[in-house]
Design a protein around this motif. Sequence first.
Motif, PDB file in Angstrom:
ATOM      1  N   ASP A   1       0.810  -1.220   0.000  1.00 25.34           N
ATOM      2  CA  ASP A   1       0.000   0.000   0.000  1.00 25.34           C
ATOM      3  C   ASP A   1       0.842   1.269   0.000  1.00 25.34           C
ATOM      4  OD1 ASP A   1      -2.221  -1.620   0.117  1.00 25.34           O
ATOM      5  OD2 ASP A   1      -2.391  -1.497   2.302  1.00 25.34           O
ATOM      6  N   LEU A   2       2.053   1.169   0.579  1.00 23.75           N
ATOM      7  CA  LEU A   2       2.878   2.369   0.752  1.00 23.75           C
ATOM      8  C   LEU A   2       4.090   2.378  -0.166  1.00 23.75           C
ATOM      9  CD1 LEU A   2       2.735   2.405   4.655  1.00 23.75           C
ATOM     10  CD2 LEU A   2       1.416   3.828   3.084  1.00 23.75           C
ATOM     11  N   ALA A   3       4.128   1.479  -1.128  1.00 20.85           N
ATOM     12  CA  ALA A   3       5.227   1.407  -2.099  1.00 20.85           C
ATOM     13  C   ALA A   3       6.580   1.301  -1.403  1.00 20.85           C
ATOM     14  CB  ALA A   3       5.195   2.622  -3.022  1.00 20.85           C
ATOM     15  N   LEU A   4       6.600   0.565  -0.297  1.00 20.55           N
ATOM     16  CA  LEU A   4       7.848   0.332   0.429  1.00 20.55           C
ATOM     17  C   LEU A   4       8.464  -0.979  -0.042  1.00 20.55           C
ATOM     18  CD1 LEU A   4       6.673   1.182   4.058  1.00 20.55           C
ATOM     19  CD2 LEU A   4       8.159   2.587   2.619  1.00 20.55           C
ATOM     20  N   SER A   5       9.765  -0.993  -0.175  1.00 22.13           N
ATOM     21  CA  SER A   5      10.460  -2.236  -0.494  1.00 22.13           C
ATOM     22  C   SER A   5      11.601  -2.404   0.489  1.00 22.13           C
ATOM     23  CB  SER A   5      10.998  -2.218  -1.930  1.00 22.13           C
ATOM     24  OG  SER A   5      11.932  -1.175  -2.099  1.00 22.13           O
ATOM     25  N   SER A   6      11.819  -3.648   0.891  1.00 18.91           N
ATOM     26  CA  SER A   6      12.893  -3.924   1.840  1.00 18.91           C
ATOM     27  C   SER A   6      13.277  -5.389   1.739  1.00 18.91           C
ATOM     28  CB  SER A   6      12.445  -3.597   3.278  1.00 18.91           C
ATOM     29  OG  SER A   6      11.647  -4.636   3.781  1.00 18.91           O
ATOM     30  N   PRO A   7      14.477  -5.729   2.220  1.00 15.00           N
ATOM     31  CA  PRO A   7      14.890  -7.141   2.231  1.00 15.00           C
ATOM     32  C   PRO A   7      14.425  -7.887   3.464  1.00 15.00           C
ATOM     33  CG  PRO A   7      16.705  -5.775   2.991  1.00 15.00           C
ATOM     34  CD  PRO A   7      15.559  -4.833   2.669  1.00 15.00           C
ATOM     35  N   LEU A   8      13.555  -7.294   4.259  1.00 11.36           N
ATOM     36  CA  LEU A   8      13.132  -7.903   5.514  1.00 11.36           C
ATOM     37  C   LEU A   8      12.353  -9.185   5.285  1.00 11.36           C
ATOM     38  CD1 LEU A   8      11.915  -4.771   7.498  1.00 11.36           C
ATOM     39  CD2 LEU A   8      13.883  -6.205   8.072  1.00 11.36           C
ATOM     40  N   GLN A   9      12.484 -10.114   6.252  1.00 12.90           N
ATOM     41  CA  GLN A   9      11.676 -11.321   6.289  1.00 12.90           C
ATOM     42  C   GLN A   9      11.083 -11.474   7.677  1.00 12.90           C
ATOM     43  OE1 GLN A   9      13.660 -14.883   5.009  1.00 12.90           O
ATOM     44  NE2 GLN A   9      13.436 -14.324   2.865  1.00 12.90           N
ATOM     45  N   SER A  10       9.910 -12.063   7.742  1.00 13.42           N
ATOM     46  CA  SER A  10       9.296 -12.339   9.031  1.00 13.42           C
ATOM     47  C   SER A  10      10.204 -13.236   9.868  1.00 13.42           C
ATOM     48  CB  SER A  10       7.943 -13.023   8.827  1.00 13.42           C
ATOM     49  OG  SER A  10       7.431 -13.505  10.051  1.00 13.42           O
ATOM     50  N   ASP A  11      10.166 -13.030  11.176  1.00 12.63           N
ATOM     51  CA  ASP A  11      10.936 -13.880  12.096  1.00 12.63           C
ATOM     52  C   ASP A  11      10.166 -15.137  12.482  1.00 12.63           C
ATOM     53  OD1 ASP A  11       8.965 -12.629  13.589  1.00 12.63           O
ATOM     54  OD2 ASP A  11      10.216 -12.342  15.359  1.00 12.63           O
ATOM     55  N   CYS A  12       9.081 -15.447  11.791  1.00 11.83           N
ATOM     56  CA  CYS A  12       8.208 -16.570  12.114  1.00 11.83           C
ATOM     57  C   CYS A  12       9.002 -17.870  12.285  1.00 11.83           C
ATOM     58  CB  CYS A  12       7.181 -16.716  11.003  1.00 11.83           C
ATOM     59  SG  CYS A  12       5.936 -17.956  11.285  1.00 11.83           S
ATOM     60  N   GLN A  13       8.983 -18.441  13.486  1.00  9.42           N
ATOM     61  CA  GLN A  13       9.711 -19.673  13.777  1.00  9.42           C
ATOM     62  C   GLN A  13       9.192 -20.278  15.072  1.00  9.42           C
ATOM     63  OE1 GLN A  13      13.925 -18.886  14.571  1.00  9.42           O
ATOM     64  NE2 GLN A  13      13.405 -16.863  15.368  1.00  9.42           N
ATOM     65  N   SER A  14       9.347 -21.585  15.189  1.00  9.32           N
ATOM     66  CA  SER A  14       8.978 -22.284  16.424  1.00  9.32           C
ATOM     67  C   SER A  14      10.111 -22.168  17.432  1.00  9.32           C
ATOM     68  CB  SER A  14       8.671 -23.754  16.126  1.00  9.32           C
ATOM     69  OG  SER A  14       7.554 -23.869  15.278  1.00  9.32           O
ATOM     70  N   LEU A  15       9.748 -21.923  18.683  1.00 13.97           N
ATOM     71  CA  LEU A  15      10.750 -21.621  19.713  1.00 13.97           C
ATOM     72  C   LEU A  15      10.822 -22.679  20.805  1.00 13.97           C
ATOM     73  CD1 LEU A  15       9.953 -17.813  20.065  1.00 13.97           C
ATOM     74  CD2 LEU A  15      11.899 -18.837  18.872  1.00 13.97           C
ATOM     75  N   ASN A  16      10.144 -23.813  20.641  1.00 13.86           N
ATOM     76  CA  ASN A  16      10.161 -24.815  21.713  1.00 13.86           C
ATOM     77  C   ASN A  16      11.547 -25.405  21.926  1.00 13.86           C
ATOM     78  OD1 ASN A  16       9.484 -25.847  19.084  1.00 13.86           O
ATOM     79  ND2 ASN A  16       8.952 -27.829  19.989  1.00 13.86           N
ATOM     80  N   GLY A  17      12.321 -25.582  20.860  1.00 18.34           N
ATOM     81  CA  GLY A  17      13.678 -26.098  21.023  1.00 18.34           C
ATOM     82  C   GLY A  17      14.558 -25.126  21.783  1.00 18.34           C
ATOM     83  N   LEU A  18      14.429 -23.845  21.483  1.00 19.19           N
ATOM     84  CA  LEU A  18      15.210 -22.830  22.192  1.00 19.19           C
ATOM     85  C   LEU A  18      14.857 -22.802  23.674  1.00 19.19           C
ATOM     86  CD1 LEU A  18      16.168 -19.284  21.173  1.00 19.19           C
ATOM     87  CD2 LEU A  18      14.688 -19.523  23.157  1.00 19.19           C
ATOM     88  N   ILE A  19      13.574 -22.867  23.990  1.00 22.91           N
ATOM     89  CA  ILE A  19      13.166 -22.799  25.396  1.00 22.91           C
ATOM     90  C   ILE A  19      13.662 -24.017  26.169  1.00 22.91           C
ATOM     91  CG2 ILE A  19      11.171 -22.863  26.935  1.00 22.91           C
ATOM     92  CD1 ILE A  19       9.762 -21.000  25.007  1.00 22.91           C
TER      93      ILE A  19
END
Length: 347
Positions: A197-215
């Motif tokens: 909607d805002l004509a923004l571009s970036s190399p960002l990616q969502s941090d979506c990940q499972s964290l049960n192993g880390l915990i």
Amino acid sequence: MNAETKPSRLRDTRITMAHGGGGRAMRDLIEEVFTDVFRPDSDEDQARLSAEALREPGARLAFTTDSFVVTPLEFPGGDIGKLAVCGTVNDLAVGGAQPLWLSAAFIIEEGTEIAQLKRIVASMAREAAIAGVRIVTGDTKVVGRGSGDGVFITTSGVGVIPPGRDMAARHIRPGDVALVNGVLGDHGATILAARGDLALSSPLQSDCQSLNGLIEAVLAAAPGTRAARDATRGGLASCLNEMAMSAGVTVALDEAALPLRPEVRGMCEILGLDPLYLANEGTLVLFVPEDQAGAALAAMHATEAGRDACLIGRAVEKGTIPVTLRTAFGGTRIVDMLVGEQLPRIC
């Protein structure tokens, strides 16, 4: 012959109302898109579950549910399917539970591409395998064109809390330190850019990940860990306010310690947003006793999900404000709960 090479039983390329009507079209959809991928143990109307972990004296069940309505359905770093698995796995894991089983209910809008639905389901199966959980039961409903927005998913999760484990915000004490496992705001900024909607571009990616192993790694290294919370809607700020109020403490943050990518900072400056309120889908905050902070950080750094872990503040005696931030200029500002919604349809 595996599911990917079988001739398709589906005659349509898009979802029709017949796919929710209870007849052959619905059965073909469920078998080809869902059960061939998730492979439940039976086709009964319920999953029948058992686990060795439940036989331990003092073990408890944990149960959670969540719904996902993100726009767009697919975005850099993930999609609504991956999000549904990670979100539910993480809601169990931050309470100290070891996630075991998920259910998944789909509301699908007429006209949705079946190819896209297949990608979403395949993504769920991949993430479930990574997290070590099984999707064991579910449901499918179809709504008319214009009554939904592509695909909505509701997932529920069941896990087991081992004997003697009791993680909760009420256990946080003054002197405990606050740790995060990674950078903040990536998911919210990624979704904002992906909408276009805002004509923004970036190399960002969502941090979506499972964290049960880390915990689990943190709890092995720092068994005194008090509490954890994943900083989803409302971001880190709202999450910390909830935890501080539950514990009866004030959380004092250090702005210089907050891990933010330059792209997220820049986007927030352009749009007048505060990155502390941006949603995260693979970032959590942990409170641990100060003498175990080093062990907890080392354990996180040894995992992929925690390689950017750092200390961002600490709990202090309760004041009039639940969360404060020491700014880069040496002043202090209030970090309040999110008022309203910075960005709707985020997860």
